[in-house]
Design a protein around this motif. Structure first.
Motif, PDB file in Angstrom:
ATOM      1  N   VAL A 148       0.823  -1.209   0.000  1.00 33.68           N
ATOM      2  CA  VAL A 148       0.000   0.000   0.000  1.00 33.68           C
ATOM      3  C   VAL A 148       0.860   1.263   0.000  1.00 33.68           C
ATOM      4  CG1 VAL A 148      -1.880   1.199   1.196  1.00 33.68           C
ATOM      5  CG2 VAL A 148      -1.759  -1.302   1.267  1.00 33.68           C
ATOM      6  N   ILE A 149       1.962   1.241   0.754  1.00 30.02           N
ATOM      7  CA  ILE A 149       2.857   2.404   0.818  1.00 30.02           C
ATOM      8  C   ILE A 149       3.571   2.589  -0.529  1.00 30.02           C
ATOM      9  CG2 ILE A 149       5.039   3.192   1.817  1.00 30.02           C
ATOM     10  CD1 ILE A 149       2.852   3.729   3.715  1.00 30.02           C
ATOM     11  N   PRO A 150       3.561   3.790  -1.111  1.00 29.07           N
ATOM     12  CA  PRO A 150       4.275   3.999  -2.379  1.00 29.07           C
ATOM     13  C   PRO A 150       5.786   4.043  -2.168  1.00 29.07           C
ATOM     14  CG  PRO A 150       3.342   6.063  -1.568  1.00 29.07           C
ATOM     15  CD  PRO A 150       2.856   4.986  -0.636  1.00 29.07           C
ATOM     16  N   ALA A 154       2.030  -2.871  -7.251  1.00 28.46           N
ATOM     17  CA  ALA A 154       0.610  -3.174  -7.438  1.00 28.46           C
ATOM     18  C   ALA A 154      -0.144  -1.951  -7.952  1.00 28.46           C
ATOM     19  CB  ALA A 154       0.006  -3.663  -6.122  1.00 28.46           C
ATOM     20  N   MET A 155       0.191  -0.773  -7.451  1.00 28.91           N
ATOM     21  CA  MET A 155      -0.497   0.439  -7.896  1.00 28.91           C
ATOM     22  C   MET A 155      -0.088   0.829  -9.311  1.00 28.91           C
ATOM     23  SD  MET A 155      -0.656   2.819  -4.512  1.00 28.91           S
ATOM     24  CE  MET A 155      -1.353   2.183  -2.986  1.00 28.91           C
ATOM     25  N   ILE A 156       1.150   0.552  -9.687  1.00 28.31           N
ATOM     26  CA  ILE A 156       1.563   0.792 -11.071  1.00 28.31           C
ATOM     27  C   ILE A 156       0.723  -0.062 -12.012  1.00 28.31           C
ATOM     28  CG2 ILE A 156       3.455   0.538 -12.724  1.00 28.31           C
ATOM     29  CD1 ILE A 156       5.395   1.153 -10.442  1.00 28.31           C
ATOM     30  N   LEU A 157       0.547  -1.332 -11.662  1.00 27.65           N
ATOM     31  CA  LEU A 157      -0.245  -2.236 -12.494  1.00 27.65           C
ATOM     32  C   LEU A 157      -1.711  -1.815 -12.524  1.00 27.65           C
ATOM     33  CD1 LEU A 157       1.335  -5.630 -11.388  1.00 27.65           C
ATOM     34  CD2 LEU A 157       1.653  -4.452 -13.565  1.00 27.65           C
ATOM     35  N   TYR A 158      -2.237  -1.386 -11.374  1.00 24.13           N
ATOM     36  CA  TYR A 158      -3.626  -0.933 -11.349  1.00 24.13           C
ATOM     37  C   TYR A 158      -3.787   0.316 -12.223  1.00 24.13           C
ATOM     38  CZ  TYR A 158      -8.069   0.991  -9.764  1.00 24.13           C
ATOM     39  OH  TYR A 158      -9.340   1.499  -9.737  1.00 24.13           O
ATOM     40  N   GLY A 159      -2.828   1.227 -12.138  1.00 19.46           N
ATOM     41  CA  GLY A 159      -2.897   2.426 -12.960  1.00 19.46           C
ATOM     42  C   GLY A 159      -2.937   2.101 -14.441  1.00 19.46           C
ATOM     43  N   SER A 165      -4.052   7.722 -13.081  1.00 16.94           N
ATOM     44  CA  SER A 165      -2.770   8.389 -12.835  1.00 16.94           C
ATOM     45  C   SER A 165      -1.979   7.654 -11.758  1.00 16.94           C
ATOM     46  CB  SER A 165      -3.017   9.836 -12.404  1.00 16.94           C
ATOM     47  OG  SER A 165      -1.859  10.398 -11.838  1.00 16.94           O
ATOM     48  N   ILE A 166      -0.784   7.207 -12.104  1.00 19.78           N
ATOM     49  CA  ILE A 166       0.055   6.490 -11.139  1.00 19.78           C
ATOM     50  C   ILE A 166       0.542   7.426 -10.023  1.00 19.78           C
ATOM     51  CG2 ILE A 166       2.213   5.197 -10.843  1.00 19.78           C
ATOM     52  CD1 ILE A 166       1.731   4.046 -13.657  1.00 19.78           C
ATOM     53  N   PRO A 167       0.989   8.661 -10.330  1.00 25.86           N
ATOM     54  CA  PRO A 167       1.348   9.564  -9.224  1.00 25.86           C
ATOM     55  C   PRO A 167       0.193   9.806  -8.263  1.00 25.86           C
ATOM     56  CG  PRO A 167       2.226  10.403 -11.287  1.00 25.86           C
ATOM     57  CD  PRO A 167       1.342   9.248 -11.635  1.00 25.86           C
ATOM     58  N   ARG A 168      -1.013   9.938  -8.789  1.00 29.32           N
ATOM     59  CA  ARG A 168      -2.172  10.155  -7.916  1.00 29.32           C
ATOM     60  C   ARG A 168      -2.428   8.918  -7.051  1.00 29.32           C
ATOM     61  NH1 ARG A 168      -8.321  10.526  -9.358  1.00 29.32           N
ATOM     62  NH2 ARG A 168      -9.114  11.393  -7.423  1.00 29.32           N
ATOM     63  N   LEU A 169      -2.251   7.737  -7.613  1.00 28.77           N
ATOM     64  CA  LEU A 169      -2.408   6.506  -6.835  1.00 28.77           C
ATOM     65  C   LEU A 169      -1.361   6.430  -5.729  1.00 28.77           C
ATOM     66  CD1 LEU A 169      -3.148   4.021  -9.763  1.00 28.77           C
ATOM     67  CD2 LEU A 169      -4.656   4.410  -7.802  1.00 28.77           C
ATOM     68  N   PHE A 170      -0.130   6.810  -6.053  1.00 27.22           N
ATOM     69  CA  PHE A 170       0.921   6.819  -5.034  1.00 27.22           C
ATOM     70  C   PHE A 170       0.537   7.730  -3.869  1.00 27.22           C
ATOM     71  CE2 PHE A 170       4.858   5.564  -7.796  1.00 27.22           C
ATOM     72  CZ  PHE A 170       4.344   4.285  -7.898  1.00 27.22           C
ATOM     73  N   GLY A 357      -9.083   1.892  -6.365  1.00 30.24           N
ATOM     74  CA  GLY A 357      -7.789   1.226  -6.502  1.00 30.24           C
ATOM     75  C   GLY A 357      -7.126   0.968  -5.162  1.00 30.24           C
ATOM     76  N   ILE A 358      -7.247   1.913  -4.234  1.00 27.97           N
ATOM     77  CA  ILE A 358      -6.686   1.706  -2.902  1.00 27.97           C
ATOM     78  C   ILE A 358      -7.439   0.594  -2.179  1.00 27.97           C
ATOM     79  CG2 ILE A 358      -6.178   2.795  -0.693  1.00 27.97           C
ATOM     80  CD1 ILE A 358      -4.522   3.810  -3.091  1.00 27.97           C
TER      81      ILE A 358
END
Length: 423
Positions: A148-150, A154-159, A165-170, A357-358
């Motif tokens: 979960v922590i950037p 996993a968040m890159i793949l979800y993006g 937006s990957i930065p927004r997910l981070f 996504g989170i």
């Protein structure tokens, strides 16, 4: 088509077939025997799905994490957290959670954190009065924070899968990750107080300053990477390249714990892990393409809308489904297959796709240490030598804490969107 795509994968998974072969076999059989689509489309879609600039971030961050892990960063982070925690109930357990969170901000790998913390802290936790089962459960469950922590793979793949937006997910993952770490820490403090677990260590300003000085090069890495992304200095993919360069400089010239040969070996290990991720990305992309071209996501959206679910009920159902899937599939596979199907439904009900996504990431992070097939359990088993059923018992209380955190994250979207407001 439904029979082939449902029965064949389940049968192959039951036989222990690798996940990427499960997808390839199901799609290949569908193209040959069910749909009038040339089999040539199989490899065209497979390799075409990998032709994505953002995917380069994955091998970059994997290599950076490999370098930071092989250079002895884990022991420095553990020493730093222990020096800061000082004399308090459950200090050793809280230090375990803190070290896992810090490692997540460097490598984004739950498995790597569990392996490193298990080798270093498991014997100390047992000696400190936590017991074998509870110590193993703590180590396996604390690794959930790392997804979960950037920066989070996993968040890159979800993006990529959800076109977000990957930065927004981070940014969205920061507060939920800290919430999870805080709730586990509070539980440990209460448990240590009730069960009378001895307090170890004490706070010493000089030791804390010395430990901070020793770990500052490692701790600055997430600041450098995330700060560069949010300030627009470089994209997430370019940030992965800078992270590799930074990790290499730290390992070779700051800590002097790796030779050039060691760096080459770390690159080989990172290449193998990246290849395992990418082959799943390619195979899952074929399954997603087939389902999309046949109108499956649209049909699911129509069906859900006909049920007239409220967003609250939808998220509750999704949590139950994802917790079950997380026990069986790794986060990479689950995100690539499910995100394209579920995100349109969530958006149609008014759920922010980044918040969703989170929620999805936290669910799959919990699945990493949930019986029977949570990957962190097997890593903890190999490190501690305990049988799986003993680790299961140690996990139960931490599983309850994580589910409580999941419900807060799910139904308080401001927690995810406060640092990443909807655009």
């Amino acid at each position: 088509m439904t029979a082939v795509l449902a029965i064949v994968p389940l049968a192959l998974l039951a036989l222990g077939t690798p996940v990427f072969l499960v997808f390839l076999a199901a799609v290949a059989l569908t193209l040959v025997f069910v749909l009038p689509i040339p089999p040539l489309a199989l490899h065209q879609v497979m390799f075409g799905g990998l032709d994505n600039y953002a995917l380069l971030a994955i091998p970059f961050f994997v290599f950076a994490g490999e370098l930071m892990g092989a250079s002895g960063i884990a022991s420095r982070l553990i020493a730093w957290v222990l020096a800061l925690v000082g004399r308090m109930p459950g200090s050793l357990g809280v230090a375990t959670v803190g070290a896992s969170t810090a490692m997540g901000a460097i490598s984004g790998s739950s498995v790597a954190a569990v392996g490193a913390l298990g080798k270093t802290l498991y014997p100390r936790l047992v000696e400190g009065g936590y017991g074998r089962e509870r110590a193993a459960g703590l180590i396996a469950s604390s690794g959930a924070v790392d997804i979960v922590i950037p920066p989070s793979i996993a968040m890159i793949l979800y993006g990529l899968a959800a076109e977000q937006s990957i930065p927004r997910l981070f940014m969205a993952g920061i507060l939920p990750g800290l919430l999870i770490a805080s709730m586990i820490s509070v539980f440990i403090i209460l448990m240590a107080t009730v069960k009378g677990i001895p307090v170890v260590g004490r706070f010493d300003v000089r030791k804390a300053l010395a430990a901070t000085k020793d770990a500052v090069a490692a701790l600055f890495m997430p600041v450098f990477v995330l700060g560069g992304i949010y300030n627009g200095w470089f994209s997430p993919t370019e940030a992965g390249g800078f992270a590799c360069l930074y990790a290499m400089i730290v390992a070779r010239f700051v800590y002097r714990s790796m030779s050039w040969g060691d760096i080459v070996e770390a690159a080989g290990n990172a290449a193998m892990l990246s290849a395992r991720i990418m082959v799943i990305v390619a195979a899952a992309g074929i399954a997603t393409w087939l389902l999309t071209t046949q109108g499956v996501p649209q049909a699911i959206v129509t069906w859900i809308e006909a049920l007239e679910m409220s967003p609250v009920m939808f998220l509750l159902v999704i949590n139950m489904v994802l917790l079950g899937i997380g026990c069986l599939l790794d986060p990479t596979t689950a995100i690539l297959v499910l995100a394209p199907l579920l995100v349109p439904i969530a958006v149609s009900l008014g759920v922010d796709p980044v918040h969703f996504g989170i929620v999805m990431t936290v669910n799959l992070a919990i699945g990493m240490f949930t019986p029977p097939f949570g990957l962190n359990i097997f890593v903890a088993q190999s490190v501690t030598g305990l049988p799986a059923h003993a680790i299961y018992r140690g996990i139960v209380p931490f599983l309850a804490v994580l589910v409580a955190a999941l419900l807060i994250i799910t139904y308080v979207p401001a927690l995810s969107l406060a640092l990443a407001p909807a655009i």
